[in-house]
Design an enzyme around this catalytic site. Structure first.
Site, PDB file in Angstrom:
ATOM      1  N   CYS A  56      12.205 -97.050 173.918  1.00 22.85           N
ATOM      2  CA  CYS A  56      13.293 -96.623 173.535  1.00 22.85           C
ATOM      3  C   CYS A  56      13.207 -97.254 171.589  1.00 22.85           C
ATOM      4  O   CYS A  56      13.765 -98.666 172.485  1.00 22.85           O
ATOM      5  CB  CYS A  56      14.662 -96.548 173.987  1.00 22.85           C
ATOM      6  SG  CYS A  56      15.636 -95.849 172.937  1.00 22.85           S
ATOM      7  N   CYS A  60      20.427-101.104 172.124  1.00 20.74           N
ATOM      8  CA  CYS A  60      21.367-101.605 173.551  1.00 20.74           C
ATOM      9  C   CYS A  60      21.219-102.667 173.759  1.00 20.74           C
ATOM     10  O   CYS A  60      20.289-103.291 174.830  1.00 20.74           O
ATOM     11  CB  CYS A  60      21.875-100.266 173.813  1.00 20.74           C
ATOM     12  SG  CYS A  60      21.179 -98.961 173.090  1.00 20.74           S
ATOM     13  N   CYS A  63      19.879-102.268 177.428  1.00 17.78           N
ATOM     14  CA  CYS A  63      19.713-102.089 178.614  1.00 17.78           C
ATOM     15  C   CYS A  63      18.042-102.517 178.243  1.00 17.78           C
ATOM     16  O   CYS A  63      17.558-102.786 177.639  1.00 17.78           O
ATOM     17  CB  CYS A  63      19.409-100.618 177.731  1.00 17.78           C
ATOM     18  SG  CYS A  63      18.214 -99.219 177.973  1.00 17.78           S
ATOM     19  N   CYS A 100      20.997 -85.168 187.279  1.00 17.72           N
ATOM     20  CA  CYS A 100      21.297 -85.649 185.353  1.00 17.72           C
ATOM     21  C   CYS A 100      19.617 -86.426 185.239  1.00 17.72           C
ATOM     22  O   CYS A 100      19.430 -86.911 185.873  1.00 17.72           O
ATOM     23  CB  CYS A 100      22.839 -86.015 185.766  1.00 17.72           C
ATOM     24  SG  CYS A 100      24.022 -86.211 186.757  1.00 17.72           S
ATOM     25  N   CYS A 131      22.642 -81.871 184.250  1.00 16.68           N
ATOM     26  CA  CYS A 131      23.737 -82.125 183.417  1.00 16.68           C
ATOM     27  C   CYS A 131      22.284 -83.387 182.307  1.00 16.68           C
ATOM     28  O   CYS A 131      20.675 -83.863 183.059  1.00 16.68           O
ATOM     29  CB  CYS A 131      24.572 -83.816 183.842  1.00 16.68           C
ATOM     30  SG  CYS A 131      25.104 -85.099 182.506  1.00 16.68           S
ATOM     31  N   CYS A 191      30.594 -84.987 179.169  1.00 12.61           N
ATOM     32  CA  CYS A 191      30.945 -86.876 179.944  1.00 12.61           C
ATOM     33  C   CYS A 191      30.502 -88.488 179.767  1.00 12.61           C
ATOM     34  O   CYS A 191      29.265 -88.801 178.381  1.00 12.61           O
ATOM     35  CB  CYS A 191      28.823 -86.861 180.970  1.00 12.61           C
ATOM     36  SG  CYS A 191      29.084 -88.237 182.193  1.00 12.61           S
ATOM     37  N   ARG A 268      34.084 -91.866 187.555  1.00 11.53           N
ATOM     38  CA  ARG A 268      32.899 -91.960 188.041  1.00 11.53           C
ATOM     39  C   ARG A 268      32.618 -93.693 188.004  1.00 11.53           C
ATOM     40  O   ARG A 268      31.892 -94.331 187.370  1.00 11.53           O
ATOM     41  CB  ARG A 268      31.313 -91.616 187.678  1.00 11.53           C
ATOM     42  CG  ARG A 268      30.049 -91.864 188.720  1.00 11.53           C
ATOM     43  CD  ARG A 268      29.152 -90.699 187.459  1.00 11.53           C
ATOM     44  NE  ARG A 268      29.557 -89.219 187.787  1.00 11.53           N
ATOM     45  CZ  ARG A 268      28.775 -89.030 186.903  1.00 11.53           C
ATOM     46  NH1 ARG A 268      29.069 -88.987 185.230  1.00 11.53           N
ATOM     47  NH2 ARG A 268      29.321 -87.438 187.054  1.00 11.53           N
TER      48      ARG A 268
HETATM   49  N1  SAM Z   1      19.242 -93.328 176.340  1.00 12.10           N
HETATM   50  C1  SAM Z   1      20.715 -92.146 176.302  1.00 12.10           C
HETATM   51  C2  SAM Z   1      21.784 -93.551 175.688  1.00 12.10           C
HETATM   52  O1  SAM Z   1      21.898 -94.148 175.442  1.00 12.10           O
HETATM   53  O2  SAM Z   1      22.223 -92.541 175.261  1.00 12.10           O
HETATM   54  C3  SAM Z   1      20.622 -91.894 177.642  1.00 12.10           C
HETATM   55  C4  SAM Z   1      19.874 -93.296 178.865  1.00 12.10           C
HETATM   56  S1  SAM Z   1      21.211 -94.631 178.385  1.00 12.10           S
HETATM   57  C5  SAM Z   1      20.157 -95.228 179.780  1.00 12.10           C
HETATM   58  C6  SAM Z   1      22.851 -93.665 179.372  1.00 12.10           C
HETATM   59  C7  SAM Z   1      23.987 -95.165 179.685  1.00 12.10           C
HETATM   60  O3  SAM Z   1      23.668 -95.989 180.858  1.00 12.10           O
HETATM   61  C8  SAM Z   1      24.007 -95.953 178.912  1.00 12.10           C
HETATM   62  O4  SAM Z   1      24.889 -95.797 177.604  1.00 12.10           O
HETATM   63  C9  SAM Z   1      24.789 -97.219 179.268  1.00 12.10           C
HETATM   64  O5  SAM Z   1      26.386 -96.969 179.577  1.00 12.10           O
HETATM   65  C10 SAM Z   1      24.098 -97.321 180.965  1.00 12.10           C
HETATM   66  N2  SAM Z   1      23.557 -98.368 180.916  1.00 12.10           N
HETATM   67  C11 SAM Z   1      22.501 -98.447 180.086  1.00 12.10           C
HETATM   68  N3  SAM Z   1      21.759 -99.401 181.273  1.00 12.10           N
HETATM   69  C12 SAM Z   1      23.070-100.306 181.784  1.00 12.10           C
HETATM   70  C13 SAM Z   1      23.010-101.096 182.648  1.00 12.10           C
HETATM   71  N4  SAM Z   1      21.639-102.474 182.516  1.00 12.10           N
HETATM   72  N5  SAM Z   1      23.424-101.584 183.264  1.00 12.10           N
HETATM   73  C14 SAM Z   1      24.591-100.628 183.142  1.00 12.10           C
HETATM   74  N6  SAM Z   1      24.786 -99.618 182.419  1.00 12.10           N
HETATM   75  C15 SAM Z   1      24.074 -99.276 181.804  1.00 12.10           C
HETATM   76 FE1  SF4 Z   2      17.662 -96.788 173.987  1.00 13.50          FE
HETATM   77 FE2  SF4 Z   2      18.555 -97.459 176.481  1.00 13.50          FE
HETATM   78 FE3  SF4 Z   2      19.903 -97.038 174.372  1.00 13.50          FE
HETATM   79 FE4  SF4 Z   2      19.543 -95.014 175.720  1.00 13.50          FE
HETATM   80  S1  SF4 Z   2      20.634 -96.834 176.549  1.00 13.50           S
HETATM   81  S2  SF4 Z   2      19.748 -95.465 173.585  1.00 13.50           S
HETATM   82  S3  SF4 Z   2      17.887 -96.035 176.640  1.00 13.50           S
HETATM   83  S4  SF4 Z   2      18.190 -98.669 174.291  1.00 13.50           S
END
Ligand code: SAM
Ligand code: SF4
Ligand code: DTB
Length: 334
Positions: A56, A60, A63, A100, A131, A191, A268
């Site tokens: 990606c 973030c 992530c 989801c 979802c 959500c 949730r």
């Molecule tokens: N890429 C899309 C986005 O960011 O909107 C969808 C997938 S993203 C993985 C969805 C959510 O998962 C993130 O907004 C974050 O809140 C949560 N998330 C991701 N990695 C995480 C982690 N290591 N621990 C807890 N929550 C996590």
């Molecule tokens: Fe990409 Fe992870 Fe951020 Fe979602 S949370 S936008 S998958 S880097």
């Protein structure tokens, strides 16, 4: 108790005062609000599937799927529709009411839309709620997904507006709000929640709940506890520090405040359950959490697993909430 009114005019001071309540008073108020709006002893079950993993372009800090992370997650292409529907059928067999589908994208490309539409239609035909979480959507994409029958779109604000740039730099808090507006305008249930345990302050947690409480309340509010992943900015930064794991009482407080501020929303208990005791999860349910992710995997991180969860829910006398026919909250709460 008469049902508390749904308010979007919360002040930060009011939210700070909720966080400051003696723990038992906070729990009592949260459970009282919960019972005014939701069937007691019921938890909604959702199952996640990563339909496009890793690689990606967003950064973030939490992530494992960011190109910036050295987490060992392998990037894949968008899954075949058939494989996705197989996974959905299995989730249904395991008692899940909602499926989801998550993609590690900044935003979907036009060429991806036909497959996404087929996935939504196929999962709906099985009688499950749908979802998706695919990153940013423009108004046209939101309409295409709505027309296909998408019940919910997950798009988190993740943290307080003032903390956002400490966590993500490739997009802004306002970008998130714009997509949420497109989703809502298309008639899809929202959500939207975030993560606790990013190294944020109590003030940031107040700002996070305040931002959620002052928008049209999301139908569903995921509260994730950070799953610290080696090779991610935050996983590495927090490792071996006192902030490596969020204080459980503070986590439960955050769930309780979310419940009181957004009485009618489903709250949730999301990522991070795997490393939580059953006692802590029970406190989260007492605090008003009424939805979880089931299955042994989240997107890339491990989850508690169906057998372990079934045993925990049985121990607590909690039943699985039946899926609402069209994914609408009012029908679910009846
Ligand atoms: N890429 C899309 C986005 O960011 O909107 C969808 C997938 S993203 C993985 C969805 C959510 O998962 C993130 O907004 C974050 O809140 C949560 N998330 C991701 N990695 C995480 C982690 N290591 N621990 C807890 N929550 C996590
Ligand atoms: Fe990409 Fe992870 Fe951020 Fe979602 S949370 S936008 S998958 S880097
Ligand atoms: C959300 O708030 N939590 C889910 C869902 N929305 C998509 C994702 C949790 C991801 C946990 C980390 C992982 O599996 O990589």
């Amino acid at each position: 108790m008469t049902a508390p009114t749904i308010r979007t005019d919360w002040t930060r001071e009011e939210i700070a005062a909720l966080f400051d309540l003696p723990f038992m008073d906070l729990m009592y108020e949260a459970q009282t609000v919960h019972r005014a709006y939701h069937p007691r002893n019921e938890v909604q079950l959702s199952t996640l599937l990563s339909i496009k993993t890793g690689g990606c372009p967003e950064d973030c800090g939490y992530c494992s799927q960011s190109v910036e992370a050295d987490s060992g997650v392998k990037a894949t292409k968008l899954m075949d529709v058939r494989q996705v529907l197989q996974a959905a059928a299995q989730a249904k067999d395991n008692g899940s009411g909602r499926f989801c589908m998550g993609a590690a994208w900044r935003n979907p490309k036009e060429r991806d839309m036909p497959a996404l539409v087929e996935m939504i239609q196929g999962v709906r035909e099985m009688g499950m709620e749908t979802c998706m979480t695919l990153g940013m959507l423009d108004a046209g994409q939101a309409k295409t997904l709505a027309d296909a029958g998408l019940d919910y779109y997950n798009h988190n604000i993740d943290t307080a507006p003032e903390n956002y740039a400490n966590v993500i730099t490739t997009r802004t808090f306002e970008d998130r709000i714009e997509t949420l507006e497109n989703v809502r305008a298309a008639g899809i249930n929202v959500c939207c929640g975030g993560i606790v345990g990013l190294g944020e302050t109590r003030e940031d947690r107040i700002g996070f709940i305040h931002a959620l409480g002052c928008m049209p309340h999301p139908e569903s509010v995921p509260i994730n506890a950070l799953v610290p992943v080696k090779g991610t900015v935050l996983g590495d930064m927090l490792a071996d520090t006192p902030l490596a794991k969020i204080d459980e009482i503070e986590f439960v407080r955050t769930v309780a405040v979310a419940r009181i501020v957004m009485p009618a929303s489903m709250v949730r208990l999301s990522a991070g359950r795997e490393s939580m005791s059953e006692a802590c999860q029970a406190l989260c349910f007492m605090a008003g959490a009424n939805s979880i992710f089931t299955g042994d995997k989240l997107l890339t991180a491990p989850n508690a697993g169906d057998d372990k969860d079934a045993a925990m829910l049985a121990k607590l006398g909690i039943r699985a909430m039946q899926a609402a026919p069209h994914g609408h909250l009012e029908e679910a709460a009846e």
